[in-house]
Design a protein around this motif. Structure first.
Motif, short mmCIF file in Angstrom:
data_model
loop_
_atom_site.label_atom_id
_atom_site.label_comp_id
_atom_site.label_asym_id
_atom_site.label_seq_id
_atom_site.Cartn_x
_atom_site.Cartn_y
_atom_site.Cartn_z
N GLU A 57 -14.27 8.10 4.86
CA GLU A 57 -14.13 9.81 5.54
C GLU A 57 -14.81 10.62 4.69
O GLU A 57 -14.28 11.37 3.57
N THR A 66 -14.82 15.66 16.35
CA THR A 66 -13.92 15.23 17.04
C THR A 66 -12.59 16.53 16.75
O THR A 66 -12.00 16.94 17.49
N GLN A 72 -11.72 17.66 26.50
CA GLN A 72 -11.20 17.36 27.77
C GLN A 72 -11.01 15.54 27.77
O GLN A 72 -12.41 15.38 27.41
C1 LIG Z 1 -18.67 21.61 21.16
C2 LIG Z 1 -18.33 19.84 22.01
C3 LIG Z 1 -17.48 19.59 22.64
C4 LIG Z 1 -18.00 18.67 23.25
N1 LIG Z 1 -16.68 18.16 24.57
C5 LIG Z 1 -16.11 17.39 24.28
C6 LIG Z 1 -15.29 17.04 25.66
O1 LIG Z 1 -14.68 18.01 26.47
N2 LIG Z 1 -14.65 16.12 26.45
C7 LIG Z 1 -15.46 14.50 25.18
O2 LIG Z 1 -15.45 13.40 25.64
N3 LIG Z 1 -16.34 14.92 24.03
C8 LIG Z 1 -16.46 16.45 23.92
N4 LIG Z 1 -17.65 16.18 22.87
C9 LIG Z 1 -17.73 14.41 22.27
C10 LIG Z 1 -16.77 14.41 21.81
O3 LIG Z 1 -16.40 15.08 20.85
C11 LIG Z 1 -17.71 13.42 20.46
O4 LIG Z 1 -18.05 12.48 21.16
C12 LIG Z 1 -17.08 12.87 19.21
O5 LIG Z 1 -15.41 13.69 18.93
C13 LIG Z 1 -17.70 11.90 18.55
O6 LIG Z 1 -16.45 11.56 17.70
P1 LIG Z 1 -17.33 10.97 16.63
O7 LIG Z 1 -15.77 10.08 16.02
O8 LIG Z 1 -18.11 10.01 16.82
O9 LIG Z 1 -17.90 11.48 15.38
P2 LIG Z 1 -17.05 12.67 14.80
O10 LIG Z 1 -16.10 13.46 15.28
O11 LIG Z 1 -18.18 13.94 14.17
O12 LIG Z 1 -16.75 12.01 13.08
C14 LIG Z 1 -17.89 11.54 12.91
C15 LIG Z 1 -17.68 11.50 10.93
O13 LIG Z 1 -17.93 10.97 10.41
C16 LIG Z 1 -18.42 11.36 9.05
N5 LIG Z 1 -19.04 10.51 8.29
C17 LIG Z 1 -20.55 11.14 8.64
N6 LIG Z 1 -21.01 10.89 7.75
C18 LIG Z 1 -21.06 9.60 6.40
C19 LIG Z 1 -20.95 8.93 5.29
N7 LIG Z 1 -22.53 9.05 5.10
N8 LIG Z 1 -19.95 9.23 4.79
C20 LIG Z 1 -18.86 8.78 5.27
N9 LIG Z 1 -18.30 9.97 6.58
C21 LIG Z 1 -19.59 9.99 6.98
C22 LIG Z 1 -18.26 12.49 9.49
O14 LIG Z 1 -17.89 13.65 7.89
C23 LIG Z 1 -17.13 12.97 10.29
O15 LIG Z 1 -15.72 13.08 10.35
C24 LIG Z 1 -17.92 16.96 22.41
C25 LIG Z 1 -19.05 17.55 21.37
C26 LIG Z 1 -19.19 18.92 21.21
C27 LIG Z 1 -19.83 18.83 20.13
#
Ligand SMILES: Cc1cc2nc3c(=O)[nH]c(=O)nc-3n(C[C@H](O)[C@H](O)[C@H](O)COP(=O)(O)OP(=O)(O)OC[C@H]3O[C@@H](n4cnc5c(N)ncnc54)[C@H](O)[C@@H]3O)c2cc1C
Length: 451
Positions: A57, A66, A72
């Protein structure tokens, strides 16, 4: 302008962090990204395979989307189901919808196996529709859900809806006509412009706290097979025929597989030594949008709920809408209130690298939210709301608004569970299980397969 201050990050109290990676490391599977996608992927890989898993990370766990979402738990796509059926066919679209709905059980499994006790509310949530077009779009979805043998959402239309008589007969039996007050009370709204309500299972969860606790559980349970590194940015991924090399600053990782759970962004470069270029497409086909949210505290005198409001009569399923949640929230030790959080304003970013979590929160987003909540929610319009939280996060949209999960077609050493989209909690969890199934040899195809 205020700071980016998320209520989910506010509740993270961890003081001991995972180390920064250094030296030469060797592992079976490397997960890049410690949001809900990365944590779910780690969970299902560790619980269903005997592989050695390393999670990298760039920041701290769960500080990305996240930690900046609405929290939700919902099972819809941000695209009409009928539209997905027309692209992928009824069978594949139905399987995909069912697999997202079944992910409630996967989320439960993670929660229970990790022995969590953090708040996780469940209830029947609602969405308020204002126009004839929105009602017809959702009725078409209902027809497709019925054909795909999926459970149907409860569909209620106000007896005062001006378009009630215009709804074609083919949809009769799919909705119930109710007194207008019923619509108002389900939506907890004083705004009379809503003419219909659809209701289905929803929930509320602090997905950042959830990830942090699951990561600690996995780390304690699989000390020989699970390593986590924080503050470690993966800069370069070199894909060979049978394995990959990751350049992570002070460390090099040799790994049989690498799973990108990066939400689709950031500074990673991919070299595919065994074939065609992957890097350009990876970087260019995810559209970035900033979502803005505000939250305030109320006395805890109402049950948890999540309601979406399609206030704009011209809005389609793909356009922004307001989303509202109310849930118990421990703001300070021993003092639990209801947290009301509201999202809706969005801004598209031409250059996704222009986003920073440290950007200030614009006054215009705050005003839009304040105007919305005072005009729609049952609240004294003259009340001055003290917003304890204002936050923003990055949503990534794949061109077809469907999350990308599976093997990179040009080199299966690389896998993806990304393409966040505005609804990503259940799809990320489903993605984690799907990655584990693929590693375990599953060969079926889904609409989430990278093309
Ligand atoms: C305002 C908003 C409201 C939302 N509301 C909802 C909701 O109500 N319900 C719902 O289901 N979804 C919702 N979402 C969407 C949901 O939050 C995301 O789809 C989900 O959290 C994505 O998770 P993830 O692990 O894919 O991405 P992230 O949580 O963004 O995690 C990706 C991680 O990868 C790391 N990373 C990136 N590149 C690198 C690298 N090169 N090397 C090492 N680490 C790296 C980043 O630092 C980050 O921590 C919302 C999103 C937003 C922005």
């Amino acid at each position: 302008m205020k700071k980016n201050n998320s209520p989910w990050i506010y509740q993270l109290k961890r003081t001991v962090f995972f180390p920064v990676a250094h030296g030469d490391l060797c592992t079976d599977i490397t997960i890049v990204g410690g949001g809900i996608a990365g944590i779910a992927t780690a969970f299902f890989l560790l619980t269903t395979t005997d592989k050695k898993v390393t999670l990298i990370e760039a920041n701290k766990i769960a500080r990305g989307a996240t930690g900046h979402n609405a929290g939700q738990v919902v099972s819809y796509f941000e695209r009409s189901f009928a539209d997905i059926v027309s692209e992928f066919g009824l069978e594949k679209a139905g399987e995909a919808q069912k697999s997202i709905e079944d992910s409630w059980m996967l989320l439960d499994q993670m929660y229970t196996v990790a022995g969590l006790s953090i708040p996780f509310s469940r209830f029947i949530g609602h969405a308020g529709l204002s126009s004839y077009d929105q009602v017809i779009t959702h009725l078409k979805d209902t027809v497709c859900r019925q054909q795909a043998r999926l459970p149907l959402e409860t569909f209620r239309i106000s007896e005062k809806a001006p378009f009630l008589k215009d709804i074609p007969n083919e949809y009769s039996g799919l909705y119930e006509v109710v007194p207008h007050d019923k619509v108002r009370s389900l939506l907890e709204s004083k705004d009379d412009s809503f003419n219909a309500v659809i209701s289905y299972q929803k929930g509320c969860l602090n997905s950042a706290l959830f990830c942090e606790e699951v990561a600690l559980y996995l780390h304690n349970t699989y000390p020989d097979r699970f390593s986590v590194y924080e503050d470690t940015m993966v800069g370069k991924v070199v894909l060979k025929d049978t394995h990959a090399l990751l350049d992570v600053g002070n460390a090099t990782i040799e790994t049989d597989k690498v799973v990108l759970c990066t939400n689709g962004f950031d500074t990673l470069t991919i070299f595919n030594e065994s074939g065609l270029d992957i890097d350009t497409r990876f970087h260019h086909d995810i559209k970035a949008t900033i979502g803005y949210m505000s939250g305030y505290l109320e006395d805890m005198n109402k049950p948890p709920i999540a309601i979406s409001y399609f206030t704009n009569p011209d809005a389609s399923s793909e356009d922004p809408y307001f989303y509202f949640t109310r849930r118990p929230y421990e703001y300070s030790a021993g003092s639990t209130k209801n947290l009301i959080s509201i999202g809706g304003p969005e801004v598209s970013l031409e250059d996704k690298m222009a986003y920073s979590r440290d950007l200030l929160y614009p006054d215009s987003a705050q005003e839009t939210i304040d105007t919305f909540i005072k005009s729609v929610y049952e609240l004294d319009p003259n009340k001055k709301i003290d917003y304890q939280f204002t936050w923003h996060g990055l949503m990534g949209y794949t061109p077809n608004l469907i999350r990308r999960i599976g093997f990179e077609p040009k080199n299966p050493v690389l896998m993806y569970n990304l393409g966040c989209n505005g609804v990503g909690i259940l799809p990320s969890v489903f993605g984690g299980k799907r990655i584990a199934d693929l590693v375990n040899g599953s060969t079926d195809s889904t609409i989430f397969d990278p093309q």
